[in-house]
Design an enzyme around this catalytic site. Structure first.
Site, short mmCIF file in Angstrom:
data_model
loop_
_atom_site.label_atom_id
_atom_site.label_comp_id
_atom_site.label_asym_id
_atom_site.label_seq_id
_atom_site.Cartn_x
_atom_site.Cartn_y
_atom_site.Cartn_z
CG ASP A 252 -1.74 1.18 1.39
OD1 ASP A 252 -2.45 1.52 0.43
OD2 ASP A 252 -1.71 1.80 2.47
CG ASP B 161 -1.62 7.59 0.41
OD1 ASP B 161 -0.76 8.47 0.28
OD2 ASP B 161 -2.44 7.29 -0.48
CG ASP C 134 -2.13 2.18 6.46
OD1 ASP C 134 -2.32 1.88 5.27
OD2 ASP C 134 -2.56 3.23 6.97
#
Length: 239
Positions: free
Chosen positions: A7, A9, A162
């Site tokens: 991922d 961001d 995240d």
């Protein structure tokens, strides 16, 4: 393990402030006032359409599209002004360069390419896959397309992210899920999802990959961390 997907961001870069500012500007341009940066931060990881629905559930599709376009205009001009690469990311990516590395993000591919280039990270990845006209995570399509581009089977890959959307997308795509605890979601919230591993530092990824390959400390990153210095900061929840 043959491939790692990341991922963007909240995993590779800390971009929360720039996303929040651009979202605020987008809401203001369509007449939605009072949306705080904290409210936007609480919904990081959502697509822009879903972010609008979460913070302005008025059902106005035309207004939602104007918000998305306003956000993208502002982000294109100012999207990396407050953004930084998380500690250990560049060193870790170099240590893992023997693997096929790719990005699987909810951003558009063109935007992700630009951000990675500006942050000096683009060279580390064989493929960058954004979410271009298909459902975002937790739908697994972005993961599947990235794997296809890398030529890696799902059973030999992992997705590092995240939020819950990353963990769920990884599961749906049949890859292992590695969750970093310093991004959008807390360790406690992520642990409840039972990913394959929780990573308190990005550099801990080297140790986890090494443990799966039978080569602890791949690339020598973090040498000396052990007796007296604490081990790698990751927790394996399931295999």
């Amino acid at each position: 393990m043959r491939a790692l997907l990341f991922d963007l961001d909240g995993t590779l870069i800390d971009s929360a402030e720039d996303i929040a500012i651009s979202a605020q500007r987008g809401f203001e341009e369509v007449g939605v006032v009072g949306v705080s940066r904290e409210e936007v931060r609480a919904h990081l990881g959502l697509s822009l359409a879903d972010l609008y629905r979460a913070l302005c559930p008025d059902g106005d599709a035309a207004r939602r599209e104007r918000f998305i376009q306003a956000y993208r205009r502002h982000y294109a001009e100012h999207g990396t002004e407050h953004t930084s690469v998380y500690p250990g990311v560049e060193e870790t990516l170099r240590a893992l360069s023997h693997l096929r590395l790719g990005v699987a993000t909810t951003k558009l591919t063109a935007v992700a390419e630009q951000v990675l280039a500006k942050m000096g990270l683009r060279e580390h990845f064989q493929h960058v896959q954004g979410t271009d006209g298909f459902p975002p995570k937790p739908h697994p399509e972005v993961v599947r397309r990235a794997l296809a581009a890398l030529g890696s089977p799902a059973e030999s890959a992992a997705l590092v992210g995240d939020t819950d959307r990353d963990v769920l997308a990884a599961r749906a795509a049949g890859v292992r899920a590695a969750a970093v605890t310093y991004g959008g979601w807390s360790r406690q919230r992520l642990a409840a999802l039972a990913p394959d591993v929780l990573l308190d530092r990005f550099s801990d990824l080297v140790y986890w990959v090494g443990s799966n390959e039978g080569v602890p400390g791949v690339g020598g990153l973090g040498a000396g961390r052990g007796a007296g210095g604490g081990g790698a900061g990751f927790s394996t929840l399931m295999r």
